[in-house]
Design a protein around this motif. Structure first.
Motif, PDB file in Angstrom:
ATOM      1  N   GLU A  30       0.828  -1.203   0.000  1.00 14.12           N
ATOM      2  CA  GLU A  30       0.000   0.000   0.000  1.00 14.12           C
ATOM      3  C   GLU A  30       0.867   1.260   0.000  1.00 14.12           C
ATOM      4  O   GLU A  30       0.971   1.956   1.009  1.00 14.12           O
ATOM      5  CB  GLU A  30      -0.927  -0.006   1.213  1.00 14.12           C
ATOM      6  N   PRO A  31       1.508   1.563  -1.129  1.00 13.51           N
ATOM      7  CA  PRO A  31       2.422   2.708  -1.178  1.00 13.51           C
ATOM      8  C   PRO A  31       1.748   4.039  -0.851  1.00 13.51           C
ATOM      9  O   PRO A  31       2.382   4.943  -0.312  1.00 13.51           O
ATOM     10  CB  PRO A  31       2.964   2.697  -2.604  1.00 13.51           C
ATOM     11  N   GLU A  32       0.462   4.158  -1.137  1.00  5.16           N
ATOM     12  CA  GLU A  32      -0.244   5.416  -0.880  1.00  5.16           C
ATOM     13  C   GLU A  32      -0.258   5.789   0.613  1.00  5.16           C
ATOM     14  O   GLU A  32      -0.392   6.964   0.954  1.00  5.16           O
ATOM     15  CB  GLU A  32      -1.677   5.368  -1.438  1.00  5.16           C
ATOM     16  N   ARG A  57       5.806  12.506  -3.625  1.00  2.00           N
ATOM     17  CA  ARG A  57       4.617  12.031  -4.314  1.00  2.00           C
ATOM     18  C   ARG A  57       4.941  10.688  -4.952  1.00  2.00           C
ATOM     19  O   ARG A  57       6.100  10.377  -5.212  1.00  2.00           O
ATOM     20  CB  ARG A  57       4.113  13.033  -5.342  1.00  2.00           C
ATOM     21  N   LEU A  58       3.901   9.911  -5.166  1.00  2.00           N
ATOM     22  CA  LEU A  58       4.105   8.612  -5.800  1.00  2.00           C
ATOM     23  C   LEU A  58       4.518   8.817  -7.251  1.00  2.00           C
ATOM     24  O   LEU A  58       4.020   9.711  -7.934  1.00  2.00           O
ATOM     25  CB  LEU A  58       2.839   7.765  -5.731  1.00  2.00           C
ATOM     26  N   LEU A  64       8.491   6.225  -4.713  1.00  2.00           N
ATOM     27  CA  LEU A  64       8.146   7.484  -4.067  1.00  2.00           C
ATOM     28  C   LEU A  64       9.214   8.507  -4.446  1.00  2.00           C
ATOM     29  O   LEU A  64      10.397   8.300  -4.182  1.00  2.00           O
ATOM     30  CB  LEU A  64       8.091   7.303  -2.545  1.00  2.00           C
ATOM     31  N   ARG A  65       8.787   9.566  -5.103  1.00  2.00           N
ATOM     32  CA  ARG A  65       9.692  10.644  -5.496  1.00  2.00           C
ATOM     33  C   ARG A  65       9.780  11.615  -4.324  1.00  2.00           C
ATOM     34  O   ARG A  65       8.770  12.152  -3.877  1.00  2.00           O
ATOM     35  CB  ARG A  65       9.128  11.337  -6.732  1.00  2.00           C
ATOM     36  N   VAL A  66      11.007  11.823  -3.800  1.00  2.00           N
ATOM     37  CA  VAL A  66      11.187  12.580  -2.560  1.00  2.00           C
ATOM     38  C   VAL A  66      12.213  13.692  -2.736  1.00  2.00           C
ATOM     39  O   VAL A  66      13.257  13.505  -3.365  1.00  2.00           O
ATOM     40  CB  VAL A  66      11.662  11.642  -1.419  1.00  2.00           C
ATOM     41  N   ARG A  67      11.898  14.817  -2.144  1.00  2.00           N
ATOM     42  CA  ARG A  67      12.855  15.920  -2.026  1.00  2.00           C
ATOM     43  C   ARG A  67      13.099  16.109  -0.541  1.00  2.00           C
ATOM     44  O   ARG A  67      12.224  16.530   0.202  1.00  2.00           O
ATOM     45  CB  ARG A  67      12.279  17.193  -2.636  1.00  2.00           C
ATOM     46  N   PHE A  68      14.293  15.712  -0.092  1.00  2.00           N
ATOM     47  CA  PHE A  68      14.673  15.879   1.311  1.00  2.00           C
ATOM     48  C   PHE A  68      15.174  17.303   1.536  1.00  2.00           C
ATOM     49  O   PHE A  68      15.816  17.892   0.661  1.00  2.00           O
ATOM     50  CB  PHE A  68      15.814  14.913   1.692  1.00  2.00           C
ATOM     51  N   GLU A  69      14.910  17.849   2.729  1.00  2.00           N
ATOM     52  CA  GLU A  69      15.418  19.183   3.079  1.00  2.00           C
ATOM     53  C   GLU A  69      16.942  19.228   3.030  1.00  2.00           C
ATOM     54  O   GLU A  69      17.528  20.228   2.646  1.00  2.00           O
ATOM     55  CB  GLU A  69      14.939  19.586   4.480  1.00  2.00           C
ATOM     56  N   GLU A  70      17.592  18.125   3.411  1.00  7.42           N
ATOM     57  CA  GLU A  70      19.048  18.084   3.533  1.00  7.42           C
ATOM     58  C   GLU A  70      19.769  17.777   2.224  1.00  7.42           C
ATOM     59  O   GLU A  70      20.991  17.762   2.171  1.00  7.42           O
ATOM     60  CB  GLU A  70      19.463  17.019   4.569  1.00  7.42           C
TER      61      GLU A  70
END
Length: 175
Positions: A30-32, A57-58, A64-70
């Motif tokens: 359940e990736p959502e 966002r998926l 999962l496409r992620v933009r980390f603050e760091e």
């Protein structure tokens, strides 16, 4: 936070942009459920390091496409490439009925409909094509398939899993 207090969520598998975005391959049905996380633990060396998520966002089914603050650029993204991602066990949704997480049933008694108490669950071997309960009875190890057709009831209150094993399987180990 230690790995024992967490569950494996996935792994950073690739960079997505020159701005440091990464793709995490999620290990979930359940990736959502994990699309709106505020932070995750990234395994770096022998440590779990908290990383805060700026946006996510998926991306295709289990990515999962992620933009980390760091992580601000490709060079920063290179430093986390291939890292495993973890979340605290408290993030797991509670399961009911005969559904369970492998970690929660370690130490449960296994009770077979024909043979009665056949031992204590030591671990789950999921490295084979068929996941197996590793059950210890006295000094003998039994390998019982983790299959819905075999599991008749999960009794969390009494820490017992009731099974109906295929004919001859328990005898193979205990006789």
């Amino acid at each position: 936070m230690t790995k024992e207090e967490c569950f494996y969520l996935g792994k950073i598998v690739s960079k997505h942009s020159f701005k440091g975005e990464v793709l995490i391959k999620l290990d979930t049905d359940e990736p959502e459920l994990y699309e709106k996380l505020e932070s995750v633990f990234v395994s770096l060396g022998n440590n779990l390091v908290p990383f805060f998520i700026e946006k996510s966002r998926l991306h295709k089914s289990t990515l999962l496409r992620v933009r980390f603050e760091e992580v601000a650029n490709e060079s920063d993204a290179d430093k986390v490439m291939g890292s495993e991602i973890y979340l605290p066990l408290s993030f797991l949704p509670k399961l009911k009925g005969n559904k369970f997480y492998y970690h929660e049933i370690i130490g449960y008694t296994m009770h077979d409909s024909v043979h009665g108490d056949i031992g204590t669950i030591q671990s789950i071997n999921d490295t084979t094509s068929q996941a197996l309960f590793e059950v210890l009875k006295d000094d003998k190890e039994l390998l019982i398939p983790v299959r819905d057709e075999i599991i008749t009831k999960v009794d969390r209150e009494n820490q017992t899993i009731f099974v109906t094993t295929p004919e001859g399987l328990v005898e193979l180990y205990l006789d």
